[in-house]
Scaffold this motif. Structure first.
Motif, PDB file in Angstrom:
ATOM      1  N   MET A   1       0.823  -1.197   0.000  1.00 42.99           N
ATOM      2  CA  MET A   1       0.000   0.000   0.000  1.00 42.99           C
ATOM      3  C   MET A   1       0.861   1.251   0.000  1.00 42.99           C
ATOM      4  O   MET A   1       0.610   2.204  -0.716  1.00 42.99           O
ATOM      5  N   PHE A   5      -0.325   6.936  -3.155  1.00 44.71           N
ATOM      6  CA  PHE A   5      -1.481   7.150  -4.036  1.00 44.71           C
ATOM      7  C   PHE A   5      -1.282   8.415  -4.863  1.00 44.71           C
ATOM      8  O   PHE A   5      -1.560   8.451  -6.057  1.00 44.71           O
ATOM      9  N   PHE A  12     -10.962   9.701 -11.371  1.00 47.95           N
ATOM     10  CA  PHE A  12     -10.461   9.479 -10.012  1.00 47.95           C
ATOM     11  C   PHE A  12     -11.591   9.698  -9.011  1.00 47.95           C
ATOM     12  O   PHE A  12     -11.824   8.881  -8.130  1.00 47.95           O
ATOM     13  N   GLY A  21     -14.285   6.936  -9.166  1.00 54.35           N
ATOM     14  CA  GLY A  21     -13.853   5.754  -8.411  1.00 54.35           C
ATOM     15  C   GLY A  21     -13.956   5.978  -6.921  1.00 54.35           C
ATOM     16  O   GLY A  21     -14.458   5.131  -6.178  1.00 54.35           O
ATOM     17  N   PHE A  22     -13.536   7.146  -6.472  1.00 55.25           N
ATOM     18  CA  PHE A  22     -13.557   7.448  -5.046  1.00 55.25           C
ATOM     19  C   PHE A  22     -14.981   7.466  -4.517  1.00 55.25           C
ATOM     20  O   PHE A  22     -15.304   6.835  -3.504  1.00 55.25           O
ATOM     21  N   SER A  50     -16.785   4.079  -4.384  1.00 53.60           N
ATOM     22  CA  SER A  50     -16.263   3.227  -3.322  1.00 53.60           C
ATOM     23  C   SER A  50     -16.602   3.775  -1.930  1.00 53.60           C
ATOM     24  O   SER A  50     -16.957   3.035  -1.030  1.00 53.60           O
ATOM     25  N   LEU A 101     -11.979  -3.484  -3.266  1.00 51.53           N
ATOM     26  CA  LEU A 101     -11.155  -3.165  -4.430  1.00 51.53           C
ATOM     27  C   LEU A 101     -11.326  -4.141  -5.578  1.00 51.53           C
ATOM     28  O   LEU A 101     -11.223  -3.755  -6.742  1.00 51.53           O
ATOM     29  N   SER A 121      -6.211  -6.324  -1.112  1.00 50.05           N
ATOM     30  CA  SER A 121      -7.456  -6.465  -0.362  1.00 50.05           C
ATOM     31  C   SER A 121      -7.660  -7.915   0.072  1.00 50.05           C
ATOM     32  O   SER A 121      -8.205  -8.170   1.140  1.00 50.05           O
ATOM     33  N   GLY A 163      -8.809   5.967  -7.259  1.00 51.62           N
ATOM     34  CA  GLY A 163      -9.853   6.607  -6.455  1.00 51.62           C
ATOM     35  C   GLY A 163     -10.430   5.649  -5.430  1.00 51.62           C
ATOM     36  O   GLY A 163     -10.601   5.992  -4.252  1.00 51.62           O
ATOM     37  N   ALA A 164     -10.699   4.427  -5.875  1.00 52.27           N
ATOM     38  CA  ALA A 164     -11.254   3.419  -4.964  1.00 52.27           C
ATOM     39  C   ALA A 164     -10.244   3.050  -3.880  1.00 52.27           C
ATOM     40  O   ALA A 164     -10.616   2.799  -2.734  1.00 52.27           O
ATOM     41  N   MET A 165      -8.954   3.039  -4.261  1.00 48.44           N
ATOM     42  CA  MET A 165      -7.913   2.735  -3.269  1.00 48.44           C
ATOM     43  C   MET A 165      -7.919   3.767  -2.161  1.00 48.44           C
ATOM     44  O   MET A 165      -7.835   3.433  -0.977  1.00 48.44           O
ATOM     45  N   VAL A 166      -8.020   5.035  -2.540  1.00 52.51           N
ATOM     46  CA  VAL A 166      -8.037   6.112  -1.546  1.00 52.51           C
ATOM     47  C   VAL A 166      -9.214   5.910  -0.591  1.00 52.51           C
ATOM     48  O   VAL A 166      -9.097   6.105   0.619  1.00 52.51           O
ATOM     49  N   ALA A 167     -10.358   5.483  -1.160  1.00 49.59           N
ATOM     50  CA  ALA A 167     -11.553   5.368  -0.334  1.00 49.59           C
ATOM     51  C   ALA A 167     -11.572   4.104   0.506  1.00 49.59           C
ATOM     52  O   ALA A 167     -12.253   4.055   1.526  1.00 49.59           O
ATOM     53  N   SER A 168     -10.851   3.060   0.099  1.00 47.68           N
ATOM     54  CA  SER A 168     -11.087   1.797   0.801  1.00 47.68           C
ATOM     55  C   SER A 168      -9.863   1.156   1.439  1.00 47.68           C
ATOM     56  O   SER A 168     -10.016   0.335   2.335  1.00 47.68           O
ATOM     57  N   LEU A 169      -8.657   1.513   1.015  1.00 50.40           N
ATOM     58  CA  LEU A 169      -7.516   0.747   1.538  1.00 50.40           C
ATOM     59  C   LEU A 169      -7.117   1.158   2.945  1.00 50.40           C
ATOM     60  O   LEU A 169      -6.956   0.333   3.826  1.00 50.40           O
ATOM     61  N   VAL A 170      -6.919   2.436   3.157  1.00 52.81           N
ATOM     62  CA  VAL A 170      -6.431   2.899   4.452  1.00 52.81           C
ATOM     63  C   VAL A 170      -7.460   3.839   5.033  1.00 52.81           C
ATOM     64  O   VAL A 170      -7.845   4.800   4.372  1.00 52.81           O
ATOM     65  N   LYS A 178     -15.032   8.993   4.191  1.00 50.26           N
ATOM     66  CA  LYS A 178     -13.619   8.965   3.769  1.00 50.26           C
ATOM     67  C   LYS A 178     -13.126  10.334   3.306  1.00 50.26           C
ATOM     68  O   LYS A 178     -12.321  10.455   2.406  1.00 50.26           O
TER      69      LYS A 178
END
Lengths: 268, 278
Positions: free
Chosen positions: A57, A192, A208, A211-212, A215, A222, B140, B205-212, B236
């Motif tokens: 990550m 990121f 971007f 996607g944000f 989610s 993911l 994930s 974008g999804a990583m920003v919202a869901s990973l950390v 988030k």
């Protein structure tokens, strides 16, 4: 046994560097993969997976193109090995990885000087009509040099590092641990952002946010988001190019104009 | 004369030649150096072709010249290196066949012209899109403690990288120049870039919202908890803001090591005063 384990970790680091050298960067070098291998080697797959996910990550955004950019691959391997060997919390992996990355950067500079010499050797062998040796310099000398410059530091740090890590863990209070953990997570966002900055421009920044937002509101994971994004890419590609084969050239050209300030779009 | 060597080269099964381009491409960075970057790699990839064409000892000068040509500055995304190798091999054949009319400088010129665009699309495709998708799925799953994470990540990586390298080499050799003309005519580079950026950016974008997930423990009694107020507006929000700040820092060109060390210090401070928490 301990010695063998250290050698094993060193060999994983060799495999890691050779991935981008002789396998065209298949991604075996990524922390997620190498840390899992370290976990399997040291008999603690779960920790290996968790450290690998954490390190991956943090570093996902750090593209290594040529020699530029920071490469935390070595640091991840050492960090993961030391976390498993000493049994400390997984955030310690990153604390170890940072100084290790500085060290491997310095060593990388030294080995690059040697490789310039290798290039001149190739030139000289070609001038002397010894073509076979010119090939050997590239395909054997180069990888061996890379391997040595990774194996030796990784082996030594893992061999002598366990005591240091143990000593640190004993004296460090709880709030420092939590702070380090928070810091490690903040670094992920740097990753990121780096990734984002290589791809984003005024016209595509919306994807971007799409996607944000999907989610964030839906809580989809993911894997689901990766599938959705691929479907969207196909869909938008068709909408954009399939229906009108001509006449889109101008719009596309203006898209790749590098002289704009992406920041305007990202103010939040 | 040279015709025998050229015949051998032409008669060699296509599969064997493509295999050489394939491994030449994967060995692209085996001797990466600051002076001419992947130059020895290109020589390595071309050497079998050159050796076959000029296998007669009386042609050592021509062979040497071909080697020198292949040792010029070179840099490319490894997977697409196969395309350049294939194309250069086809051009070397052409030169051997018509040494009077074909200018060998063309080979170097085409090579140089391909480096920029192929690396641009290659890095976006492999590192920016495929790697990001593969690794984010892997992360994930690994976070849930599943060994499938790294395995699936590798399957995705190999299943894209290997065939693309193979066909890049094949297309480069069989109809490289024709293909290049098509490329510029149909704008396929831009189209591919567009598709990559859609998929890649959505996943980021999804990583920003869901990973950390970083939250704030700030509160004024029980009545006002800052985090739940934020969540009711946009979940988030803190991760998104942090990404924005980091994006700004990245654009400023601050050295990565500096940022990493600063993050630790800031993490300690913010955590100590209870402003942010994991």
């Amino acid at each position: 046994m301990f010695l063998l384990q250290c050698i094993g970790v060193g060999l994983i680091s060799v495999f890691c560097i050779l991935d981008s050298r002789i396998l065209g960067r298949l991604n075996f070098e990524r922390p997620l993969i190498t840390c899992t291998m370290v976990g399997i080697l040291l008999g603690d797959v779960q920790t290996g997976l968790l450290v690998g996910a954490q390190m991956e990550m943090v570093t996902l955004g750090m593209m290594s193109i040529g020699a530029s950019g920071v490469d935390m691959n070595m640091g991840s391997i050492v960090g993961c090995a030391l976390v498993i060997m000493t049994g400390t919390n997984i955030e310690m992996a990153l604390t170890v990885a940072v100084p290790m990355t500085v060290l491997s950067n310095i060593l990388g500079m030294i080995s690059s000087i040697v490789r310039i010499q290798f290039t001149h050797m190739c030139d000289n062998y070609v001038e002397a009509s010894n073509y076979k040796m010119a090939r050997v310099v590239h395909s054997i000398y180069g990888p061996i040099l890379y391997s040595l410059f990774n194996f030796i530091p990784v082996f030594l740090t893992v061999y002598f590092g366990a005591d240091v890590v143990n000593a640190i863990t004993e004296v460090v209070p709880e709030w420092v641990n939590n702070g380090v953990s928070l810091g490690a997570n903040i670094i992920s966002f740097y990753g990121f952002a780096l990734l984002l900055s290589t791809m984003v421009n005024k016209n595509n920044v919306i994807f971007f946010f799409v996607g944000f937002v999907i989610s964030a509101y839906s809580g989809l994971g993911l894997t689901a988001m990766a599938v959705i994004s691929i479907v969207c890419a196909f869909l938008l590609y068709q909408l954009r190019y399939q229906d009108k084969p001509t006449g889109t050239t101008k719009a596309v050209e203006s898209q790749i104009d590098p002289d704009y300030d992406e920041l305007e779009d990202l103010d939040n | 004369m040279s015709k025998q060597g050229l015949q051998n080269q032409k008669n060699l099964p296509l599969k064997k030649k493509v295999r050489e381009f394939f491994w030449g491409a994967w060995f692209m960075q085996a001797n990466w150096n600051y002076e001419r970057q992947m130059n020895t790699a290109f020589m390595y990839g071309m050497s079998n072709t050159i050796d076959r064409i000029y296998d007669d000892p009386s042609e050592d000068e021509k062979r040497k010249a071909a080697y020198r040509r292949s040792l010029e500055f070179f840099n490319i995304t490894p997977q697409f290196g196969a395309f350049t190798l294939g194309l250069a091999a086809a051009m070397e054949e052409e030169y051997a066949e018509h040494p009077d009319t074909f200018d060998p400088k063309m080979i170097g010129a085409v090579k140089t012209a391909l480096m920029g665009p192929l690396s641009g699309i290659g890095d976006s495709l492999f590192q920016g899109t495929i790697r990001v998708i593969a690794m984010s799925i892997g992360i994930s799953l690994a976070q849930q403690g599943s060994i499938l994470g790294p395995i699936i990540a590798m399957i995705i990586s190999i299943a894209t990288s290997a065939p693309i390298t193979w066909y890049a080499g094949k297309i480069g050799y069989v109809k490289g120049q024709e293909f290049l003309e098509q490329l510029t005519k149909s704008n396929i580079m831009d189209k591919l870039m567009y598709a990559c950026s859609v998929a890649g950016l959505m996943v980021i974008g999804a990583m920003v919202a869901s990973l950390v997930n970083i939250t704030t423990p700030l509160a004024m009694g029980d009545a006002l908890q800052v985090q739940s107020v934020l969540d009711s507006i946009l979940p988030k929000m803190i991760p998104l803001t942090l990404t924005g700040i980091m994006f700004w820092i990245a654009k400023k060109g601050v050295k990565p090591m500096v940022v990493i060390v600063c993050c630790f210090v800031i993490g300690l401070i913010l955590n100590y005063f209870g402003i942010l928490a994991v």
